[in-house]
Design a protein around this motif. Structure first.
Motif, PDB file in Angstrom:
ATOM      1  N   LYS A  29      41.168  20.731  96.225  1.00  9.55           N
ATOM      2  CA  LYS A  29      41.481  21.663  95.137  1.00  9.55           C
ATOM      3  C   LYS A  29      40.258  22.018  94.297  1.00  9.55           C
ATOM      4  O   LYS A  29      40.308  22.923  93.479  1.00  9.55           O
ATOM      5  CB  LYS A  29      42.526  21.048  94.203  1.00  9.55           C
ATOM      6  CG  LYS A  29      43.881  20.897  94.804  1.00  9.55           C
ATOM      7  CD  LYS A  29      44.818  20.281  93.769  1.00  9.55           C
ATOM      8  CE  LYS A  29      46.173  19.999  94.334  1.00  9.55           C
ATOM      9  NZ  LYS A  29      47.032  19.356  93.352  1.00  9.55           N
ATOM     10  N   ARG A  30      39.154  21.321  94.468  1.00  7.06           N
ATOM     11  CA  ARG A  30      37.988  21.498  93.617  1.00  7.06           C
ATOM     12  C   ARG A  30      37.455  22.924  93.712  1.00  7.06           C
ATOM     13  O   ARG A  30      37.270  23.461  94.791  1.00  7.06           O
ATOM     14  CB  ARG A  30      36.899  20.520  94.041  1.00  7.06           C
ATOM     15  CG  ARG A  30      35.698  20.540  93.136  1.00  7.06           C
ATOM     16  CD  ARG A  30      34.701  19.515  93.542  1.00  7.06           C
ATOM     17  NE  ARG A  30      35.251  18.181  93.348  1.00  7.06           N
ATOM     18  CZ  ARG A  30      34.738  17.093  93.887  1.00  7.06           C
ATOM     19  NH1 ARG A  30      33.685  17.173  94.647  1.00  7.06           N
ATOM     20  NH2 ARG A  30      35.266  15.917  93.653  1.00  7.06           N
ATOM     21  N   GLY A  31      37.197  23.530  92.570  1.00  8.18           N
ATOM     22  CA  GLY A  31      36.633  24.865  92.506  1.00  8.18           C
ATOM     23  C   GLY A  31      37.641  25.987  92.634  1.00  8.18           C
ATOM     24  O   GLY A  31      37.286  27.148  92.522  1.00  8.18           O
ATOM     25  N   ALA A  32      38.890  25.686  92.875  1.00  9.44           N
ATOM     26  CA  ALA A  32      39.908  26.724  93.025  1.00  9.44           C
ATOM     27  C   ALA A  32      40.525  27.007  91.659  1.00  9.44           C
ATOM     28  O   ALA A  32      41.537  26.444  91.290  1.00  9.44           O
ATOM     29  CB  ALA A  32      40.980  26.287  94.012  1.00  9.44           C
ATOM     30  N   VAL A  33      39.876  27.901  90.899  1.00 12.38           N
ATOM     31  CA  VAL A  33      40.356  28.252  89.564  1.00 12.38           C
ATOM     32  C   VAL A  33      41.068  29.592  89.648  1.00 12.38           C
ATOM     33  O   VAL A  33      40.511  30.566  90.154  1.00 12.38           O
ATOM     34  CB  VAL A  33      39.171  28.354  88.575  1.00 12.38           C
ATOM     35  CG1 VAL A  33      39.648  28.749  87.195  1.00 12.38           C
ATOM     36  CG2 VAL A  33      38.420  27.052  88.530  1.00 12.38           C
ATOM     37  N   PRO A  34      42.306  29.668  89.193  1.00 13.28           N
ATOM     38  CA  PRO A  34      43.006  30.955  89.247  1.00 13.28           C
ATOM     39  C   PRO A  34      42.369  31.967  88.297  1.00 13.28           C
ATOM     40  O   PRO A  34      41.825  31.612  87.254  1.00 13.28           O
ATOM     41  CB  PRO A  34      44.430  30.608  88.816  1.00 13.28           C
ATOM     42  CG  PRO A  34      44.311  29.342  88.050  1.00 13.28           C
ATOM     43  CD  PRO A  34      43.135  28.612  88.639  1.00 13.28           C
ATOM     44  N   GLU A  35      42.428  33.233  88.678  1.00 10.38           N
ATOM     45  CA  GLU A  35      41.784  34.268  87.868  1.00 10.38           C
ATOM     46  C   GLU A  35      42.544  34.575  86.586  1.00 10.38           C
ATOM     47  O   GLU A  35      42.033  35.257  85.718  1.00 10.38           O
ATOM     48  CB  GLU A  35      41.623  35.540  88.698  1.00 10.38           C
ATOM     49  CG  GLU A  35      40.601  35.384  89.800  1.00 10.38           C
ATOM     50  CD  GLU A  35      40.268  36.701  90.451  1.00 10.38           C
ATOM     51  OE1 GLU A  35      40.421  37.738  89.785  1.00 10.38           O
ATOM     52  OE2 GLU A  35      39.858  36.687  91.605  1.00 10.38           O
TER      53      GLU A  35
END
Length: 68
Positions: A21-27
């Motif tokens: 999940k690392r780095g998966a930031v929702p816009e």
């Protein structure tokens, strides 16, 4: 399998899931638009007070003859 080994495997699975999940930031969390934290009237008043007080200090220093 011993209890400690099962707990260790469960922890490893949990941490591996976090790594994917690392780095998966929702816009949707990114702030867009011109949304100021203070209103334009308050900002104008603040600028007026800061610039006005600095001008007042410069004029006062100039009329008193330097360091007073």
């Amino acid at each position: 399998m011993t209890t400690s080994r099962r707990l260790a495997d469960r922890k490893v699975e949990k941490f591996e899931k976090n790594i994917t999940k690392r780095g998966a930031v929702p816009e949707t969390t990114i702030k867009k638009g011109n949304d100021y934290p203070v209103g334009p009237i308050l900002l104008g008043f603040f600028v007026f007070v800061v610039i006005g007080s600095s001008l007042f200090q410069i004029i006062r220093t100039a009329t008193s003859g330097g360091m007073a």
